[in-house]
Structures are given as structure tokens and as C-alpha cells.
Design a protein around this motif. Structure first.
Motif, PDB file in Angstrom:
ATOM      1  N   LEU A  73       0.811  -1.214   0.000  1.00 44.07           N
ATOM      2  CA  LEU A  73       0.000   0.000   0.000  1.00 44.07           C
ATOM      3  C   LEU A  73       0.853   1.277   0.000  1.00 44.07           C
ATOM      4  CD1 LEU A  73      -2.826   1.183   0.054  1.00 44.07           C
ATOM      5  CD2 LEU A  73      -2.829   0.958   2.550  1.00 44.07           C
ATOM      6  N   PRO A  74       1.952   1.338   0.774  1.00 43.70           N
ATOM      7  CA  PRO A  74       2.801   2.534   0.706  1.00 43.70           C
ATOM      8  C   PRO A  74       3.354   2.790  -0.701  1.00 43.70           C
ATOM      9  CG  PRO A  74       3.334   1.269   2.659  1.00 43.70           C
ATOM     10  CD  PRO A  74       2.383   0.433   1.855  1.00 43.70           C
ATOM     11  N   GLN A 193      -0.532  14.873  -0.339  1.00 39.61           N
ATOM     12  CA  GLN A 193      -1.046  14.168   0.834  1.00 39.61           C
ATOM     13  C   GLN A 193      -0.861  12.662   0.687  1.00 39.61           C
ATOM     14  OE1 GLN A 193      -2.219  15.458   3.761  1.00 39.61           O
ATOM     15  NE2 GLN A 193      -2.169  13.310   4.409  1.00 39.61           N
ATOM     16  N   MET A 194      -1.087  12.140  -0.531  1.00 43.07           N
ATOM     17  CA  MET A 194      -0.879  10.717  -0.793  1.00 43.07           C
ATOM     18  C   MET A 194       0.591  10.343  -0.614  1.00 43.07           C
ATOM     19  SD  MET A 194      -3.425  10.287  -4.093  1.00 43.07           S
ATOM     20  CE  MET A 194      -2.857   8.649  -4.541  1.00 43.07           C
ATOM     21  N   VAL A 195       1.501  11.214  -1.080  1.00 43.24           N
ATOM     22  CA  VAL A 195       2.939  10.956  -0.937  1.00 43.24           C
ATOM     23  C   VAL A 195       3.337  10.963   0.537  1.00 43.24           C
ATOM     24  CG1 VAL A 195       5.250  11.896  -1.377  1.00 43.24           C
ATOM     25  CG2 VAL A 195       3.576  11.820  -3.226  1.00 43.24           C
ATOM     26  N   ILE A 196       2.856  11.962   1.290  1.00 40.18           N
ATOM     27  CA  ILE A 196       3.167  12.057   2.727  1.00 40.18           C
ATOM     28  C   ILE A 196       2.677  10.822   3.456  1.00 40.18           C
ATOM     29  CG2 ILE A 196       2.624  13.315   4.856  1.00 40.18           C
ATOM     30  CD1 ILE A 196       2.554  15.883   3.102  1.00 40.18           C
ATOM     31  N   GLN A 197       1.433  10.399   3.143  1.00 36.67           N
ATOM     32  CA  GLN A 197       0.874   9.207   3.772  1.00 36.67           C
ATOM     33  C   GLN A 197       1.672   7.970   3.384  1.00 36.67           C
ATOM     34  OE1 GLN A 197      -1.836   9.235   6.004  1.00 36.67           O
ATOM     35  NE2 GLN A 197      -1.106   7.141   6.375  1.00 36.67           N
ATOM     36  N   GLY A 198       2.115   7.921   2.121  1.00 37.60           N
ATOM     37  CA  GLY A 198       2.922   6.799   1.650  1.00 37.60           C
ATOM     38  C   GLY A 198       4.253   6.706   2.363  1.00 37.60           C
ATOM     39  N   MET A 203       7.630   4.064   6.385  1.00 37.69           N
ATOM     40  CA  MET A 203       8.487   4.100   7.569  1.00 37.69           C
ATOM     41  C   MET A 203       7.974   3.153   8.646  1.00 37.69           C
ATOM     42  SD  MET A 203       9.365   8.182   7.841  1.00 37.69           S
ATOM     43  CE  MET A 203      10.307   7.968   9.351  1.00 37.69           C
ATOM     44  N   GLU A 204       6.641   3.128   8.830  1.00 40.69           N
ATOM     45  CA  GLU A 204       6.063   2.215   9.817  1.00 40.69           C
ATOM     46  C   GLU A 204       6.308   0.757   9.422  1.00 40.69           C
ATOM     47  OE1 GLU A 204       1.925   3.067  10.419  1.00 40.69           O
ATOM     48  OE2 GLU A 204       2.368   4.524  12.010  1.00 40.69           O
ATOM     49  N   LEU A 205       6.179   0.465   8.110  1.00 42.59           N
ATOM     50  CA  LEU A 205       6.416  -0.894   7.612  1.00 42.59           C
ATOM     51  C   LEU A 205       7.862  -1.290   7.810  1.00 42.59           C
ATOM     52  CD1 LEU A 205       4.732  -3.085   6.116  1.00 42.59           C
ATOM     53  CD2 LEU A 205       5.691  -2.204   3.991  1.00 42.59           C
ATOM     54  N   PHE A 206       8.781  -0.339   7.566  1.00 40.10           N
ATOM     55  CA  PHE A 206      10.206  -0.599   7.726  1.00 40.10           C
ATOM     56  C   PHE A 206      10.555  -0.862   9.196  1.00 40.10           C
ATOM     57  CE2 PHE A 206      14.552   1.023   8.416  1.00 40.10           C
ATOM     58  CZ  PHE A 206      15.255   0.160   7.593  1.00 40.10           C
ATOM     59  N   GLN A 207       9.997  -0.047  10.094  1.00 37.09           N
ATOM     60  CA  GLN A 207      10.251  -0.213  11.524  1.00 37.09           C
ATOM     61  C   GLN A 207       9.679  -1.545  12.042  1.00 37.09           C
ATOM     62  OE1 GLN A 207       8.516   3.296  13.233  1.00 37.09           O
ATOM     63  NE2 GLN A 207      10.229   4.628  12.643  1.00 37.09           N
ATOM     64  N   ALA A 208       8.502  -1.912  11.531  1.00 39.83           N
ATOM     65  CA  ALA A 208       7.879  -3.173  11.948  1.00 39.83           C
ATOM     66  C   ALA A 208       8.700  -4.364  11.504  1.00 39.83           C
ATOM     67  CB  ALA A 208       6.462  -3.266  11.383  1.00 39.83           C
ATOM     68  N   SER A 209       9.257  -4.279  10.284  1.00 40.34           N
ATOM     69  CA  SER A 209      10.079  -5.392   9.777  1.00 40.34           C
ATOM     70  C   SER A 209      11.381  -5.507  10.556  1.00 40.34           C
ATOM     71  CB  SER A 209      10.369  -5.188   8.292  1.00 40.34           C
ATOM     72  OG  SER A 209      11.142  -4.023   8.070  1.00 40.34           O
ATOM     73  N   ASN A 210      11.945  -4.369  11.005  1.00 38.08           N
ATOM     74  CA  ASN A 210      13.162  -4.382  11.800  1.00 38.08           C
ATOM     75  C   ASN A 210      12.919  -4.997  13.182  1.00 38.08           C
ATOM     76  OD1 ASN A 210      14.801  -3.278   9.877  1.00 38.08           O
ATOM     77  ND2 ASN A 210      14.635  -1.170  10.631  1.00 38.08           N
ATOM     78  N   LEU A 211      11.739  -4.710  13.731  1.00 39.52           N
ATOM     79  CA  LEU A 211      11.410  -5.249  15.056  1.00 39.52           C
ATOM     80  C   LEU A 211      11.237  -6.763  15.000  1.00 39.52           C
ATOM     81  CD1 LEU A 211       8.884  -2.588  16.406  1.00 39.52           C
ATOM     82  CD2 LEU A 211      11.182  -3.047  17.266  1.00 39.52           C
TER      83      LEU A 211
END
Length: 213
Positions: A73-74, A193-198, A203-211
């Protein structure tokens, strides 16, 4: 209820700015200038039904398309945001984006209701990207809202097409140009707005994968 109203208004305005019924009416009048009233009505109906079917299919199948090609989705929001921004930028300059216009000067033996009206003018890449962005979560409320908003816009566009010559005469070139630039401004904001949300989602997806690692 408030969140639903906000969602519905946002989706409708996004589609309205992307399709720009006022500017597209001028294009429709130019393409159907040699047709009778009944032929223009038939062309308008066919083009809008085709555009609605295309957008509805992408709205319904968006999540399946993502899963099939491994798209996140991002990634859609980033790519779609850039695409929408570019369409809006061209409109801000007073030009019709090449992604939502027909570059050929003649249409020999072709059905103008399908091409160029349905594709790429009414349901071009930017419109499809907008539909997929709003319905990509797979939530039924978002999908139904997206399809309903586009259906309402198709009805409004149909009325504009039917009264096209009168509408174009009343607005004139300057009125259509002002409308196009205003819609372009709205689109550039929606695109950003779509780019900012993306970026935020990525970033959230990247942080979740690192965790998890």
C-alpha cells in the motif's frame, strides 16, 4: 458518522478534481460537434458507463492486484501521489495532462466513446490511481464509498455533457481555464497528501520489519 462524511467528501472531491467535468465537457463538445443530440446522448452514456466499469473493477480488485504482484500500500500511495501531483501540476499551468488527454488529431473509424473519452480522458491513470488509493485497504466501506462517489460524479458529468454547448458558451474559455487551474491546485494538494501518507506508511512498515528481525 463524521469520519464517514469526511471520507465520502474527500473521495468525491478527489475524483471531481481529477475528472474535471467542466473542462471535459469542452473536450466532449469538440469531439461530438458533428453528432446529433441523440448521438451525443448515446456517446455520453457509453463513455461514462465504460469509465465507471473500469474504475469499479480497479476498486474491487485493487487488493487482489496488490497480492498478485506483491505491491504494498505505501508503494501505491507514493507512485499514485506522484502521478496525481503531475496531473494537477499540468492543470495548474492551464494545460490538460497528456495522461488524461488524446494526442491524436483524427479518429478514423474508431468509437470516440471508448477512446479517447472513456480512456484516457475519463478513466485515465490518475483516476485509476485515485480509486485504488482510496479502496486499497480492502475495507468494504472504503470500496463502496469509492464506487458510489465515482457513480455520482458520472451522473454529474452526464448532465454536463448533455448541456455541453450551452455550458461552454456561458463559461467561455476564461471560465474553463480558471476551473481547470482550481482543480489542478486541489489535485496537487491531494497528490502531496498521498505521498506524505505513503512515506509515513513505508516508515512504519520498515520499523515493523526491523522489530520482527
Amino acid at each position: 458518522m463524521h469520519d464517514f462524511t469526511t471520507l465520502a467528501a474527500t473521495v468525491f472531491m478527489g475524483f471531481f478534481a481529477m475528472m474535471n467535468p467542466i473542462a471535459n465537457t469542452a473536450v466532449f463538445v469538440g469531439l461530438t460537434g458533428d453528432q446529433s443530440l441523440s448521438e451525443r446522448r448515446k456517446t455520453a452514456s457509453k463513455s461514462l458507463i465504460c469509465a465507471f466499469v473500469i474504475v469499479a473493477l480497479f476498486s474491487l480488485l485493487g487488493k487482489g492486484i496488490f497480492d498478485l504482484f506483491g505491491i504494498t500500500l505505501p508503494a501505491l500511495r507514493l507512485a499514485g501521489g506522484i502521478l496525481v501531483f503531475l496531473v494537477g501540476y499540468h492543470m495548474l499551468q492551464g494545460n490538460q495532462s497528456s495522461m488524461h488527454s488524446d494526442n491524436s488529431s483524427e479518429h478514423k473509424g474508431g468509437d470516440i466513446a471508448i477512446s479517447p473519452l472513456a480512456l484516457p480522458i475519463l478513466a485515465g491513470p490518475g483516476t485509476i490511481a485515485t480509486a485504488m488509493n482510496y479502496s486499497a485497504s480492502g475495507d468494504m466501506l472504503h470500496i463502496v464509498t469509492t464506487i458510489s462517489a465515482f457513480a455520482l460524479l458520472c451522473l454529474i458529468t452526464f448532465v454536463c455533457f448533455l448541456y455541453g454547448p450551452k455550458l461552454v458558451d456561458k463559461l467561455g474559455e476564461s471560465g474553463i481555464s480558471i476551473t481547470t487551474r482550481l482543480m489542478g491546485l486541489i489535485l496537487t494538494v491531494i497528490g502531496m497528501q498521498m505521498v506524505i501518507q505513503g512515506v509515513h506508511d513505508a516508515m512504519e512498515l520498515f520499523q515493523a520489519s526491523n522489530l520482527t528481525n
